[in-house]
Scaffold this active site. Structure first.
Site, PDB file in Angstrom:
ATOM      1  N   CYS A  94      27.117  17.831   7.342  1.00 51.74           N
ATOM      2  CA  CYS A  94      26.176  18.306   8.363  1.00 51.74           C
ATOM      3  C   CYS A  94      26.816  19.450   9.161  1.00 51.74           C
ATOM      4  CB  CYS A  94      25.851  17.179   9.337  1.00 51.74           C
ATOM      5  SG  CYS A  94      25.020  15.766   8.608  1.00 51.74           S
TER       6      CYS A  94
ATOM      7  N   CYS B  19      29.144  18.871  12.262  1.00 49.13           N
ATOM      8  CA  CYS B  19      30.406  18.139  12.051  1.00 49.13           C
ATOM      9  C   CYS B  19      31.246  18.726  10.917  1.00 49.13           C
ATOM     10  CB  CYS B  19      30.108  16.674  11.735  1.00 49.13           C
ATOM     11  SG  CYS B  19      29.134  15.861  13.000  1.00 49.13           S
TER      12      CYS B  19
ATOM     13  N   CYS C 250      31.924   9.169   6.561  1.00 47.06           N
ATOM     14  CA  CYS C 250      30.679   8.978   7.314  1.00 47.06           C
ATOM     15  C   CYS C 250      30.269   7.512   7.344  1.00 47.06           C
ATOM     16  CB  CYS C 250      29.570   9.823   6.719  1.00 47.06           C
ATOM     17  SG  CYS C 250      29.160   9.397   5.016  1.00 47.06           S
TER      18      CYS C 250
HETATM   19  S1  SF4 Z   1      27.638  12.433  12.998  1.00 47.63           S
HETATM   20 FE1  SF4 Z   1      27.264  12.171  10.795  1.00 47.63          FE
HETATM   21  S2  SF4 Z   1      25.054  12.172  10.490  1.00 47.63           S
HETATM   22 FE2  SF4 Z   1      25.460  12.914  12.579  1.00 47.63          FE
HETATM   23  S3  SF4 Z   1      25.412  15.126  12.356  1.00 47.63           S
HETATM   24 FE3  SF4 Z   1      27.556  14.468  12.124  1.00 47.63          FE
HETATM   25  S4  SF4 Z   1      27.901  14.098   9.916  1.00 47.63           S
HETATM   26 FE4  SF4 Z   1      25.685  14.259  10.294  1.00 47.63          FE
END
Ligand code: SF4
Length: 233
Positions: A197, A200, A223
């Protein structure tokens, strides 16, 4: 107990042999989950080349880079395969309303659970074999994965998890991608060795392991989709 002919030999087999075994034993009840990292692309190409039409899915968290979404379309055309997107229960806007702004900045585990683990869990309850592109080289947490692992996805319900790319090096993966001219995420050329994502994911630091650019500033390298189930075998 998980008992299929040949399962005990999987660790010594090639990627092609393992995928063939999965196709013989599970057919379309074996599904490939991909986030379009290099190994996943190779595995999808090998499967298509050998005629194993595993259903393919990806988890669209709503926070994927535009380049990743574009790659999905390019791969579907290149491989003549449909890639199903799994979505979280909450849209990004609903998540912000219910759980607050930028959940990933203060509760990344919970954010990953909502956006990745929950959709995956629902899917895994419908299949018998989950095929991943995990490689041992990617990080310390992945260094001891097995080609075949068995997990309990629901009480009393087991699922096989295959990682046919486990022993591939990064160099071998990228040699294969270049040789076969497989579409890949252009962010790799911009210094991102592992892509998730956008909130992150940062460029991989020089000298860092592949996933060192994920969740920078947190003691987090997974994750949760590969850690939420209890391993049985
Ligand atoms: S915490 Fe996990 S699901 Fe949320 S934006 Fe970041 S990588 Fe994506």
């Amino acid at each position: 107990m998980f008992d299929f002919e040949g399962a005990e030999y999987l660790e010594d087999w090639s990627t092609e042999e393992i995928l063939s075994w999965a196709w013989r034993n599970f057919g379309s009840y074996a599904q490939v989950g991909t986030s379009f990292q290099g190994a996943g692309l190779v595995m999808l190409h090998i499967s298509a080349r050998l005629g194993f039409r595993f259903p393919v899915f990806t988890i669209d968290t709503g926070f994927l880079f535009p380049e990743t979404l574009e790659l999905k379309k390019r791969l579907e055309d290149f491989l003549s395969v449909e890639i199903e997107s799994l979505y979280p229960d909450y849209s990004p806007e609903e998540q912000e309303t219910v759980f607050g702004k930028k959940l990933w900045e203060h509760e990344p585990d919970f954010c990953c659970s909502l956006r990745k683990v929950v959709p995956l869990q629902s899917r895994l309850k419908q299949v018998k074999c989950w095929i991943t592109g995990l490689r041992r080289e990617q990080s310390d947490t992945r260094s001891s994965i097995s080609m075949l692992e068995v997990y309990e996805v629901d009480p009393g319900v087991d699922i096989a998890k295959l990682s046919p790319m486990a022993n591939w090096s990064r160099e071998a993966v990228w040699d294969y991608i270049r040789q076969h001219k497989i579409p890949y995420n252009p962010l790799h050329d911009a210094g991102y060795r592992s892509i998730g994502c956008w909130p992150c994911t940062s460029k991989t630091p020089t000298g860092g392991v592949e996933r060192a650019g994920r969740w920078t500033g947190f003691k987090k390298s997974e994750c949760g989709i590969h850690t939420f189930m209890e391993r049985k075998q």
